[in-house]
Design an enzyme around this catalytic site. Structure first.
Site, PDB file in Angstrom:
ATOM      1  N   CYS A  18     -26.129   5.641 -10.936  1.00 50.51           N
ATOM      2  CA  CYS A  18     -25.148   6.494 -10.747  1.00 50.51           C
ATOM      3  C   CYS A  18     -25.509   7.792 -11.195  1.00 50.51           C
ATOM      4  O   CYS A  18     -26.259   8.069 -12.277  1.00 50.51           O
ATOM      5  CB  CYS A  18     -23.908   6.038 -11.856  1.00 50.51           C
ATOM      6  N   TYR A  69      -5.475   6.833   4.506  1.00 52.76           N
ATOM      7  CA  TYR A  69      -5.707   5.609   3.270  1.00 52.76           C
ATOM      8  C   TYR A  69      -4.972   4.452   3.980  1.00 52.76           C
ATOM      9  O   TYR A  69      -5.546   3.274   3.818  1.00 52.76           O
ATOM     10  CB  TYR A  69      -5.334   6.096   2.104  1.00 52.76           C
ATOM     11  N   GLU A  99       0.839  -1.099   0.022  1.00 51.49           N
ATOM     12  CA  GLU A  99      -0.042  -0.150   0.070  1.00 51.49           C
ATOM     13  C   GLU A  99       0.707   1.271   0.108  1.00 51.49           C
ATOM     14  O   GLU A  99       0.470   2.449  -0.599  1.00 51.49           O
ATOM     15  CB  GLU A  99      -1.067  -0.017   1.324  1.00 51.49           C
ATOM     16  N   ASP A 121      -9.199   6.382  -1.682  1.00 52.11           N
ATOM     17  CA  ASP A 121      -7.931   6.947  -2.450  1.00 52.11           C
ATOM     18  C   ASP A 121      -8.432   7.463  -3.840  1.00 52.11           C
ATOM     19  O   ASP A 121      -9.672   7.524  -3.865  1.00 52.11           O
ATOM     20  CB  ASP A 121      -7.059   5.608  -2.643  1.00 52.11           C
ATOM     21  N   CYS A 123     -20.230  -1.326 -16.024  1.00 51.44           N
ATOM     22  CA  CYS A 123     -20.230  -0.872 -14.644  1.00 51.44           C
ATOM     23  C   CYS A 123     -21.506  -1.497 -13.817  1.00 51.44           C
ATOM     24  O   CYS A 123     -22.634  -1.181 -14.284  1.00 51.44           O
ATOM     25  CB  CYS A 123     -20.219   0.643 -14.367  1.00 51.44           C
ATOM     26  N   LEU A 161      11.555   4.355  -7.959  1.00 50.50           N
ATOM     27  CA  LEU A 161       9.975   4.337  -7.723  1.00 50.50           C
ATOM     28  C   LEU A 161       9.449   5.873  -7.163  1.00 50.50           C
ATOM     29  O   LEU A 161       8.113   6.033  -7.464  1.00 50.50           O
ATOM     30  CB  LEU A 161      10.043   3.409  -6.419  1.00 50.50           C
ATOM     31  N   GLY A 162      10.303   6.492  -6.899  1.00 51.90           N
ATOM     32  CA  GLY A 162      10.145   8.071  -6.810  1.00 51.90           C
ATOM     33  C   GLY A 162       9.313   8.341  -5.471  1.00 51.90           C
ATOM     34  O   GLY A 162       9.158   7.430  -4.614  1.00 51.90           O
ATOM     35  N   GLU A 215     -11.888  -3.677  -1.832  1.00 49.70           N
ATOM     36  CA  GLU A 215     -10.926  -3.858  -3.108  1.00 49.70           C
ATOM     37  C   GLU A 215     -11.990  -3.896  -4.390  1.00 49.70           C
ATOM     38  O   GLU A 215     -11.453  -3.542  -5.439  1.00 49.70           O
ATOM     39  CB  GLU A 215     -10.537  -5.389  -2.858  1.00 49.70           C
ATOM     40  N   GLN A 224       0.212   6.808  -5.027  1.00 46.85           N
ATOM     41  CA  GLN A 224       0.455   7.773  -6.235  1.00 46.85           C
ATOM     42  C   GLN A 224       1.207   6.950  -7.178  1.00 46.85           C
ATOM     43  O   GLN A 224       1.824   7.468  -8.076  1.00 46.85           O
ATOM     44  CB  GLN A 224       1.243   9.002  -5.757  1.00 46.85           C
TER      45      GLN A 224
END
Length: 363
Positions: free
Chosen positions: A210, A122, A39, A140, A204, A82-83, A184, A44
């Site tokens: 929605c 998160y 996680e 997220d 969806c 990976l930043g 998930e 990002q």
DNA sequence: CATGCGTGGCA
DNA sequence: TTGCCAAGCAT
């Protein structure tokens, strides 16, 4: 259109979650350590980028103790490329804290998790729901996009009041005992169906309830803020050789951009300054050495999170002054063949690759 | 609360 | 080519 019913959303998501799913390492193993590392890497960062890093990491640091006992250089090396390197520094610190305070066990308590460096709302929710099976929500980018669309939220989701409302909505669709599947499913839905551009609403499970779909606002939500244009800087870097044929590597300060990584020292060109003058000045200011700037190595364009650079690298000859760590965290004279064992930024890896190809061509 | 903080893929 | 975007957190 009426406000969607959270319970109905939950039931739909649970049904949709029953389809064939890809097996990710953090789903195959519900180990809190694996979930925590995964996680954190996923912050990002997209799944396909994370997976190879995660597999290497888990081989090198299989548990909290292995991570806690490693050096920061080892940890940064595994994170190289990976930043957002603060994530790696925080993981390292947190592992040491978990070993000390919790005997190496990841806590299953929200307050304890949130007190650890690098764990925010998160990641705490993800660890508690995915690894410990607790009824905690996650929010997220994926979940935020799904919820703003399904509930037709037109306000800027970065505003604190809207953010609170989104957390409440995320919690409202948790059916007791099913947080893991719901969370998930929400994230999968956001990644695969409810995508940022051109969402696949025909596939969806929530399309008929929605608000955004009903009003044709899918592409407009969530509303985006104004983007500022990124500045561009011209930067120099020196491959500084000493009399013994060693190269000078400098370690960046442990906080801030690329914190703790090693680099070919240099810096930003000032207005009206030549590249060579910039390099001599920077090496004097940061390391208190005098150099002669010789031939160019490479010119590299690189984009960081909030600005861009054109990096001009030069071979330099060390002609005076014993290095002192004035503007850097540390420095070391190293053999060319050793540079790869230090954690470097992408831009410096590009420079190194040019040097290595020159070496192979016998120049 | 706004801003700093990487990198790679994509249209 | 350029801008946008991705499983956020710290300060």
């Amino acid at each position: 259109m009426s406000t969607p019913d959270p319970r109905q959303i939950a039931v739909r998501l649970l049904h949709w979650a029953g389809r064939a799913q890809r097996s990710f390492p953090w789903r195959t193993r519900r180990d809190p350590y694996v979930v925590w590392i995964a996680e954190t890497m996923l912050q990002q960062t997209q799944i396909q980028t994370v997976i190879p890093y995660l597999e290497r990491w888990l081989r090198r640091f299989p548990d909290v103790e292995a991570l806690a006992q490693a050096s920061l250089d080892d940890v940064l090396k595994m994170w190289e490329g990976l930043g957002y390197y603060a994530r790696a520094r925080h993981l390292h610190r947190a592992a040491r804290e978990i070993l000390q305070r919790y005997r190496g066990k990841i806590p299953d308590d929200k307050e304890a998790l949130l007190s650890l460096p690098g764990i925010g709302p998160y990641t705490a929710g993800a660890i508690l729901s995915l690894a410990f099976g607790k009824d905690e929500a996650v929010l997220d980018g994926n979940v935020r996009r799904v919820l703003t669309r399904v509930f037709g939220i037109e306000e800027d989701p970065r505003r604190a009041a809207v953010e609170r409302r989104l957390w409440q909505l995320a919690q409202s669709v948790i059916l007791p005992g099913h947080a893991r599947e719901i969370n998930e499913a929400l994230m999968d839905l956001g990644r695969e169906i409810c995508t940022p551009r051109s969402p696949r609403c025909h596939r969806c499970p929530l399309a008929d309830i929605c608000v955004a779909h009903a009003t044709g606002r899918e592409d407009a939500l969530p509303v985006k803020g104004t983007t500022r244009r990124v500045p561009h800087y011209t930067v120099t870097a020196g491959v500084v050789w000493n009399e013994e044929g060693k190269i000078l590597l400098a370690r960046r300060p442990l906080e801030g951009l690329l914190g703790g990584l090693w680099e070919f020292p240099g810096g930003k060109v000032e207005p009206g300054e030549s590249l060579e003058a910039c390099l001599r000045r920077e090496l004097k200011e940061e390391l208190d050495i005098d150099v002669v700037v010789e031939r160019p190595v490479a010119v590299v364009d690189h984009a960081y999170s909030h600005f861009k650079i054109t990096l001009h690298a030069f071979h330099c000859r060390h002609v005076g002054g014993t290095p002192r760590p004035l503007g850097v965290a540390d420095f070391r004279w190293v053999d060319v063949s050793e540079i790869r064992s230090y954690p470097l930024s992408r831009a410096d890896i590009k420079i190194l690759e040019v040097m290595e190809s020159e070496q192979n061509e016998g120049r």
